[in-house]
Design a protein around this motif. Structure first.
Motif, PDB file in Angstrom:
ATOM      1  N   ARG A 123       0.837  -1.204   0.000  1.00 50.51           N
ATOM      2  CA  ARG A 123       0.000   0.000   0.000  1.00 50.51           C
ATOM      3  C   ARG A 123       0.875   1.259   0.000  1.00 50.51           C
ATOM      4  N   SER A 168       0.915   4.049  -3.005  1.00 46.04           N
ATOM      5  CA  SER A 168       0.456   5.421  -2.759  1.00 46.04           C
ATOM      6  C   SER A 168       1.576   6.447  -2.828  1.00 46.04           C
ATOM      7  N   TYR A 221      -6.203   6.049   0.448  1.00 47.05           N
ATOM      8  CA  TYR A 221      -5.154   5.043   0.366  1.00 47.05           C
ATOM      9  C   TYR A 221      -4.757   4.484   1.738  1.00 47.05           C
TER      10      TYR A 221
END
Length: 238
Positions: A84, A88, A122
């Motif tokens: 993640r 992002s 996000y």
């Protein structure tokens, strides 16, 4: 030219804040620190905001510098973790981030360290897990988190989430706050986390979902990535 103008002023500096442009890989940053060390000015208070991706520039290690100064505070712009984080903030190497933090603890354990996550679509679903994981692993003190909330562009803001997602976030953050309180977190830490939910519920920007999808598709096409493989909780938006 800039350094020629700057150097005469360094003798009177009491505190300096390095941010933007990533100081830890900037030669002039080390030039300034070298000057202070040559002058015996280890009392200058050093403040940093960094993406924490690199702790060295060629043969210079910032850890070797930090342990020579008496007052250093480091804020890492880390919003979430693993894949993640790599999605992002493009260019992030999460294994390197963790390795850097472990090296910092080993080399200069007394240097203050905090994370300054920016909460967006996000990171909102994974911030709790990220925070808890780093606390459990001894990489972060529970109160060393300074939460920022993304407001623009609004199509990446948590106010864009539909009601069903907001309900999921509310329950997740109820558990988050419960964990903080059970582990004796300071009231301001609890307040900051509650502020995420309060902001999320303060507006309804679900009309921006089509724009979010459009921008996401554009980014994924350029990078040859797939948001939904990394953030499956957002699949219902499609």
């Amino acid at each position: 030219f800039f350094m020629d103008e700057l150097m005469p002023h360094l003798d009177s500096v009491e505190e300096v804040y390095f941010a933007g442009g990533e100081a830890l890989i900037t030669p002039q940053h080390y030039q300034v620190l070298d000057y202070w060390l040559e002058k015996g000015r280890t009392d200058v208070r050093l403040r940093y905001t960094t993406n924490f991706s690199a702790l060295k520039l060629k043969d210079k290690s910032i850890l070797d510098y930090w342990k020579k100064f008496s007052d250093v505070r480091v804020a890492a712009s880390l919003d979430t973790y693993g894949a993640r984080a790599e999605y992002s903030r493009k260019g992030t190497d999460w294994e390197r981030i963790v390795k850097n933090r472990r090296q910092m603890i080993e080399s200069c354990p007394d240097v203050y360290f905090e994370i300054t996550p920016t909460v967006s679509v996000y990171s909102v679903f994974s911030l709790f897990d990220f925070h808890k994981t780093w606390v459990d692993q001894g990489l972060l003190n529970i109160d060393n988190i300074r939460v920022n909330i993304l407001t623009h562009p609004r199509y990446f803001s948590i106010t864009m989430l539909p009601e069903q997602h907001k309900k999921q976030v509310q329950e997740l953050y109820r558990l988050y706050i419960e964990w903080l309180q059970q582990n004796n977190a300071q009231p301001q830490t609890v307040h900051a986390v509650q502020g995420v939910v309060d902001y999320m519920l303060s507006a309804d920007h679900t009309d921006l979902i089509p724009e979010f999808k459009k921008e996401t598709d554009k980014i994924d096409n350029i990078r040859d990535e797939n948001l939904l493989e990394v953030f499956p909780e957002l699949k219902q938006l499609w």
